[in-house]
Write an enzyme that holds these catalytic residues in place. Sequence first.
Site, PDB file in Angstrom:
ATOM      1  CE  LYS A  54      28.575 -54.144  69.863  1.00  0.00           C
ATOM      2  NZ  LYS A  54      27.354 -54.883  69.633  1.00  0.00           N
ATOM      3  CB  SER A 274      30.980 -46.246  64.005  1.00  0.00           C
ATOM      4  OG  SER A 274      31.448 -46.297  65.431  1.00  0.00           O
TER       5      SER A 274
HETATM    6  C1  PLP Z   1      32.641 -49.401  66.517  1.00  0.00           C
HETATM    7  C2  PLP Z   1      31.280 -49.622  66.663  1.00  0.00           C
HETATM    8  N1  PLP Z   1      30.057 -48.752  66.469  1.00  0.00           N
HETATM    9  C3  PLP Z   1      28.869 -49.250  66.333  1.00  0.00           C
HETATM   10  C4  PLP Z   1      28.811 -50.464  66.928  1.00  0.00           C
HETATM   11  C5  PLP Z   1      26.923 -50.508  66.699  1.00  0.00           C
HETATM   12  O1  PLP Z   1      26.418 -51.053  68.201  1.00  0.00           O
HETATM   13  P1  PLP Z   1      25.335 -52.209  68.067  1.00  0.00           P
HETATM   14  O2  PLP Z   1      25.881 -53.598  67.819  1.00  0.00           O
HETATM   15  O3  PLP Z   1      24.673 -51.991  69.410  1.00  0.00           O
HETATM   16  O4  PLP Z   1      24.324 -51.616  66.873  1.00  0.00           O
HETATM   17  C6  PLP Z   1      29.483 -51.337  67.196  1.00  0.00           C
HETATM   18  C7  PLP Z   1      29.169 -52.548  67.565  1.00  0.00           C
HETATM   19  O5  PLP Z   1      29.855 -53.263  67.294  1.00  0.00           O
HETATM   20  C8  PLP Z   1      30.626 -50.700  67.052  1.00  0.00           C
HETATM   21  O6  PLP Z   1      31.770 -51.586  67.485  1.00  0.00           O
END
Ligand code: PLP
Length: 462
Positions: A54, A274
Amino acid sequence: MTNDHSLRTYDSMLGLLSSEDNPTPLVRLNHVVPHQHTIFLAKLEWYNPFGAIKDRVAANLIDDAQQRNALAPGQQLVEATSGNTGLGLAMIGNARGYPLQTPLSQAIPLEKRTVLRFFGADVVELDDSLCPAPGAPEGAIARARDTAKSNPDFVHLDQYVNEANPGAHYRTTGPEIWKQTGGKVTHLVAGLGTCGTITGTGRFLKERQSDIQVLGVCPEEGHDIPGVRSQRQLQQTQLYRPDAYDAEVEIGNRAAYDLCWRLNREECIIAGPSSGMALAGAIKLVPDEAGLLAVVIFPDNIFKYASSVLRHFPQLVPTSGPGSNQGESSAPSHAETLLAQLMENLKNPYDSVRVKDLNDELSQSPPPLLLDIRSAEMFAELHIPGSLNIPELELSARATELPQDRDAPIVTLCNIGKFSKRASLLLKSQGYRHVRTAKGGLNEWVRKGFAVTSLPTGPPGE
Ligand SMILES: Cc1ncc(COP(=O)(O)O)c(C=O)c1O
């Protein structure tokens, strides 16, 4: 001093922001992927200056607002965030002179809320779901929007609708992957949150080579994976553009956390939950063929997620002996820790498993306990081979027939998947940590054509 990345000297921390000439690393996965031919590369996004993917978005949101004259010196930022966007905005805001106020859910890990405050953000805690839901009147996004509307000192950049979010990935993540793989990438796999990553990176890569497969991974409803959104939550996100993706898959908590564990131990990659989810999806979606090269986005590392880790790996909670909390009067007692664990356990009562995955799991060794909570009559008429029948109302009285091990995996089943959720909740309240409900129940199982059997009835007239 320069921003010469080969010298590793930078004019300021912002010089570490990633770009085509200073990309985050791609690391090959050598142990946890079952494929023999396809190469899997993980893009390690915690190599950004403030620890997550981010940072790219935070920098681009601010740059874009400045260029549009939508952000003036002395104004403050207000942004709803599940954590990482806030961390990036807080730090880039510090560097550029824009203080950050962030309304966010109390369900966000304490580690993230504390670090946001440590970075100087004004954190406004709301009673919200794990990820802020756009449109929910009490939600964090509505709060941020209202604050900016009623007070001209605040600017709401709104990562959920702002094209500068996918724009960040179109400008940086996509070109990096293209250059780092020498144009050989065949699959991009990303978890779905705001969808900025998949939408922006995917668009760039498809413009270069339209055959590249863009694949999205989301968690199940009621998930416990910070940063990403379930199918239902995704419907409320404007940057979710399913027509632009080639396939999507849903991954459960257990599969995501188990793979996260293996990434850390077997690949020595300090990936967060994630990342485990995204890779589990990649393993399901990407075929095993010579010449294929899959890049999987790993958004951040494990260090922010101690409380999530303890929830999913209770064996890591110290219980007695050196290192435990016993004997320290200010620390929680063993009983308090267990109670806290139990309460956390109840927070996600509706974990579910699709019948197709259940069928696969039942053929593995050892299989989960399949607990059919319908009446004895229904069970006799039709049931899944190997399932245990304890009708819902008898669950407490017949507790001795259940496993003693509270970590034993259990799947509850009824006809349509509704009453089994209530049974899951009951089992969770009794301390069972790995309880899921079969989605769609026996009806869905039969519709999909999986094996059923019935109990032999006595001779006619008996
Ligand atoms: C830990 C984590 N994984 C995945 C994502 C997903 O990314 P996006 O918001 O670009 O779909 C985010 C977004 O905040 C995240 O913080």
